[in-house]
Design an enzyme around this catalytic site. Sequence first.
Site: not given
Lengths: 386, 333
Positions: A125-126, A128, A243, A369-370
């Site tokens: 996966q790309g 970020s 995901e 998680n934020e």
Amino acid sequence: MDLRFTEKEEAFRAECRAWLEANVPKEPLPSGDTAEGFALHVEWEKKLFEARWAVVSWPEEYGGRGASLFEWLIFEEEYYRAGAPNRVTQNGIFLLAPTIFEFGTEEQKKRILRPMAAAEHLWAQGWSEPNAGSDLASLKSTARRVEGGWRLTGQKTWCTRGAFCDSAFGLFRTDPTQERHKGLTYFLFPLKGEGVTVRGVDRLDGDLGFAEVFLEDVFVPDRDVLGEVNKGWEVAMATTSSERGLSLRSPGRFMATASRLVDLYKRYRETCDPALRKEVIDAYAAAEAYRWYTFGTVTRMSQGGEIGADSSMNKVYWSEMDVRTHEAALAMIGDRLELDEGSPAAEDHASWLKGFQFALAGPIYAGTNEIQRNIIAERVLGLPRK
Amino acid sequence: MRFGFTEDQLMLRDTVREILARECTPEVVRAVWEKKSPKTPYGTLAEAGVLGMTLTEEQGGLGLDETDAALPLEEAGYAALPEPIVEAIAALPVVAAHGGGAWAEKIAAGEARLSISIGDARLVAFAEQADVFLRYDGKKLYLAPREEVALEMQVSVDRTRSIAVPRFTDEGATVLAEGAEAAELAALVFDRAALGSALFLNGLSRKMLELAVEYAKDRVQFGRPIGSQQAVKHRLADALIALEFAKPLAYRAAWSVAVADPERSLHVSLAKLRASEAARFVAKQSLQVHGAIGYTIEHDLHLWMKRAWALAAAYGTEDFHRDRIGRAILNEA
């Protein structure tokens, strides 16, 4: 409500268990996030594919068994119960494939899916970029229209196993006049070849699990655009939902961890802090809750429902449960917890330590998680954004 | 595998929800709290067949099981119903099948109330309202009419709960079973009551969360709703997660009780443990989000919160259920 598995499901489980018992390597493979281990994991994936266990829920034409979602959950329970290797094809089969099934052209399905499942072509996966993590929509990489395709320029980072994979998928800005979620397009792009530089990054646990990818005017043909041009955000959201939600972390994995913790406690109960009994029971209860929550979700999906923002609850829950379960194990192990891989005195201690470090990534990846809690508060509870 | 409810079960839930929305408003709960003896929906629930739903049709019930009762019990919790509905649904099938038919009929009809005292539980609830107590003393399971039970009345933190330390005599008792059979039936009633309490607690949690969410949307400080602040959002997201991951264990335990699964008690303990933990957690989050107004008797939150505290300890504390799980999964002697 009927919580019995059907005869067909039980037969599926039996077949799966028998094959895994006969084929899972007796000694655990070295980590799939190292060059040596990756190659061995790819061999394992090929074996899985040949026996048609690689992608059980996919249609047969792509190497699957057309299994139901419940059968897929059964497969996962058996897979982790058997202690089978981690899936190095995971980013492809669980993240990219659902998007291809939904948005891909027939040509893309035929060309991409089977080699992905067969571990002949490996996907990273790309998502970020250095300045676009949780705030993915602030990404800067661009794609410029040229004859027959696009030229990609920019930098992607935290690409899982990017140093070993063949291709990646991610978003690029195709309309520079638009901002944030608009004007993005979903591309499949090479990790090898002209203009591509891949630099592996050692993860917290020391494995080469990450990579950063530099793209300089890299040509991508039109056939590697997934979904509509400038509609990349909508296309990508389908993948991120998988995901966070069901597919990346099926209950089987956590039930297996909870059951290993129970076994560990049985070995240590005479010597460890008696208070750890509570931690073990709570870890078991938490895994059971996740299992039944998932059965509820799958029942809803089998009747045409969707996961939607519930996937954020799922993600917060399993990622924090996984950390707590590993913390309980390390507390039991006591002062040997610092024994890392390669220590002669380490028995299964090092695997708990490694698991713990891997678990710590859970609350960070796939949207911290934020961010997930914001999504839950705003989209499920209806609290105001501002 | 199908882990969801049928159309019929959802309709029954809606029926109960409507009755309670009409007849078990917060004003009614508050009036019970203030000992004003308001009309509660006990009779209406009986008319709708809800109290006797787990009795067979021959016994005057609806012939339904615990999976059918699950959502109605959750609704009862959502409305903080101050009536022994958990007890009726848990006990009636055993009472009716073992010689207590007359009592079962009256309770299902809403003409009598039943309270439960199993083993060494120190307290009985619904002490003042109960006409009959189902008692297991370690030897026999029997029905003791109200007038034969000496009750030392106590004061519950939840004033809608009339609680007492009971002293039972054999006078006027209807013995339902003795010896091993009594032990088995008592264990079944206990599990059913623990399951019912878990479902009720999940309903209480849903209401406490809803109160907090509504308040967080309305309450403006620093020029914006407090619910737009991440610190508040994250509390409420955590509360929702606690509740949503407690519910499936309760539904699964309902199935296990209904089909007499050999691991019934383990499943019930998982359900009750997680529901109790979730309810105490949601209560804390809800109180914090409400701020000072939540810390008053004037506001409704406490009606739900105190019921949650009381029920979290009823039919097995968290420690009790955790221990039962431990003994089941850790191969302990």
